[in-house]
Each structure stands twice: as C-alpha cells, then as structure tokens.
Design an enzyme around this catalytic site. Structure first.
Site, PDB file in Angstrom:
ATOM      1  CE1 TYR A 235      31.603  40.844  33.161  1.00 45.91           C
ATOM      2  CE2 TYR A 235      33.245  42.555  33.444  1.00 45.91           C
ATOM      3  CZ  TYR A 235      32.747  41.315  33.765  1.00 45.91           C
ATOM      4  OH  TYR A 235      33.387  40.546  34.698  1.00 45.91           O
TER       5      TYR A 235
ATOM      6  CE1 TYR B 119      28.943  33.879  39.686  1.00 49.86           C
ATOM      7  CE2 TYR B 119      27.833  35.531  38.359  1.00 49.86           C
ATOM      8  CZ  TYR B 119      28.905  34.678  38.564  1.00 49.86           C
ATOM      9  OH  TYR B 119      29.926  34.634  37.656  1.00 49.86           O
TER      10      TYR B 119
ATOM     11  CG  MET C   5      26.639  39.158  38.733  1.00 50.52           C
ATOM     12  SD  MET C   5      25.181  40.025  38.076  1.00 50.52           S
ATOM     13  CE  MET C   5      25.601  41.683  37.822  1.00 50.52           C
TER      14      MET C   5
ATOM     15  CG  HIS D 254      32.284  31.599  37.936  1.00 52.87           C
ATOM     16  ND1 HIS D 254      31.043  32.167  37.749  1.00 52.87           N
ATOM     17  CD2 HIS D 254      32.095  30.260  37.982  1.00 52.87           C
ATOM     18  CE1 HIS D 254      30.138  31.191  37.662  1.00 52.87           C
ATOM     19  NE2 HIS D 254      30.743  30.033  37.816  1.00 52.87           N
TER      20      HIS D 254
ATOM     21  CD  GLU E  75      49.090  31.134  42.788  1.00 51.27           C
ATOM     22  OE1 GLU E  75      49.830  31.590  43.677  1.00 51.27           O
ATOM     23  OE2 GLU E  75      49.463  30.336  41.919  1.00 51.27           O
TER      24      GLU E  75
ATOM     25  CB  ALA F 251      41.157  36.974  43.188  1.00 51.62           C
ATOM     26  CB  ILE F 252      42.165  32.030  45.122  1.00 50.66           C
ATOM     27  CG1 ILE F 252      41.611  31.809  43.709  1.00 50.66           C
ATOM     28  CG2 ILE F 252      41.955  30.803  46.000  1.00 50.66           C
ATOM     29  CD1 ILE F 252      42.427  30.854  42.852  1.00 50.66           C
TER      30      ILE F 252
ATOM     31  CG  PHE G   7      39.959  39.334  48.577  1.00 49.85           C
ATOM     32  CD1 PHE G   7      40.201  40.407  49.419  1.00 49.85           C
ATOM     33  CD2 PHE G   7      38.704  39.221  47.993  1.00 49.85           C
ATOM     34  CE1 PHE G   7      39.205  41.355  49.680  1.00 49.85           C
ATOM     35  CE2 PHE G   7      37.708  40.159  48.248  1.00 49.85           C
ATOM     36  CZ  PHE G   7      37.957  41.221  49.095  1.00 49.85           C
ATOM     37  CE1 TYR G   8      35.262  37.470  46.657  1.00 55.11           C
ATOM     38  CE2 TYR G   8      37.051  37.063  45.119  1.00 55.11           C
ATOM     39  CZ  TYR G   8      35.933  37.773  45.486  1.00 55.11           C
ATOM     40  OH  TYR G   8      35.475  38.794  44.701  1.00 55.11           O
TER      41      TYR G   8
END
Length: 194
Positions: free
Chosen positions: A43, A88, A90, A130, A136, A138-139, A141-142
């Site tokens: 970053y 959001y 981040m 994002h 997969e 992380a997806i 998890f959310y």
C-alpha cells in the site's frame, strides 16, 4: 483494496482472547508492517494518510499479548454531510500464524456492531468491500456474516493474478424502535399475573 488470503493456518486451533486498540499517528507504522506481512501488494503512503482520517470505531488493531496480530480499516463514503452513506472496508487482515482463531471474525463483528448501534453510523445503508475472485475462503467468510457477492470488476488489481474482484456487500437493515407513545399500554393487573 486487496484481500487477505485466508489460508495457511491450522484449522481447529483455540480461539484467541484479543484486545482492540485505535490506529493513530503514533502507531501507523505498525499497520504498514502488518499489511506488508499479510497482503500481496504494498500500500502506498496515501493509503496510510487516509486511514488516519477514518472513524476510529471502525478502524482498529487486534492485539494478543500486547502484539499487533490483525487490523480492520474502514471508511465512510461520503465521509461527511447528510444523506445515506456506505461503509467501505478497505482492509481486514490477520497474520497467518493467528488465523482460524476468530480474530478476523471479532474485528468484523465489532465494525458491524458499531454500524448497528452507534448513532454516528445511523446513515449507513450498506457495508461493502472488494475481494479477489479467486479468494473463495474470504468470500465464504463474508457470506457467513450475511454479505452477498455482487458484480465483478475486471482488472481491479494490479500486479496480482487474477486481477478481477467481486464487490461483496451487506445491506444494513435496522429494525425501527417504536416511537415514544407508540408502545402498547400494559394493564397493571396483567403485569402482576405474569
């Protein structure tokens, strides 16, 4: 913007008892070091400047035995003014050695709790982030928190493969509390017989 990979840790490990603390000017370097260890990208300085402008209730470290092991950084969009807002996320990341110990869950739950209970966030109608399309874990998890996978943004990421991401979002649904005077009147006799 770049999601943490959520693999490489021991499943079934005991939950960690963690403490939470603010991210501020005096410890922002710890966030930089943490992110370098967690995320597949570096970053830029502007990211860290922006983090210092975010609401402290939704941007914080997770500590275990006094060491920073994770963090969540979120911002309001738009940052001020009246009208509906979005939160959001981040970044949300935990050092690999401490994953699968409910640290990320606690960080995210604290943000969700703030959005639902803190008057400062009463205008927030959606929380989003994002996630790289190949992530997969992380997806999942959310999704476990009620987030839904939305549209794909092609070529969102630079220098990582695949470069595409999903917009993952959760609509904030608040149950309206009855206005004063709208509550049902209870007969005194009925209270005593309960």
């Amino acid at each position: 913007h770049y999601p943490a990979t959520m693999n490489g840790s021991t499943s079934g490990a005991a939950e960690l008892k963690v403490e939470f603390g603010a991210i501020h000017e005096n410890n922002i370097e710890q966030l930089r070091q943490l992110n370098l260890s967690i995320f597949p990208v570096k970053y830029q300085a502007k990211f860290y400047t922006n983090v210092l402008q975010t609401p402290e209730e939704v941007t914080e470290f997770a500590y275990w035995n006094g060491f920073v092991i994770g963090a969540i950084c979120s911002r309001l969009e738009p940052p001020s003014g009246a009208g509906p807002k979005k939160l959001y996320i981040m970044t949300l990341g935990v050092l690999a050695a401490y994953r699968r110990r409910k640290v990320g869950r606690k960080l995210l739950q604290r943000v969700l709790d703030q959005v639902m209970t803190n008057p400062k966030f009463e205008d927030v109608v959606e929380i989003y982030l994002h996630v790289q399309t190949s992530n997969e874990e992380a997806i999942g998890f959310y999704h476990s928190f009620g987030f839904e996978t939305g549209e794909i943004i092609p070529n969102y990421y630079r220098r990582i493969d695949p470069p595409d991401c999903y917009v993952v979002r959760k609509v904030v649904e608040r149950t309206a509390l009855p206005a004063e005077g709208d509550a049902e009147e209870v007969e005194p006799e009925a209270e005593a017989s309960a």
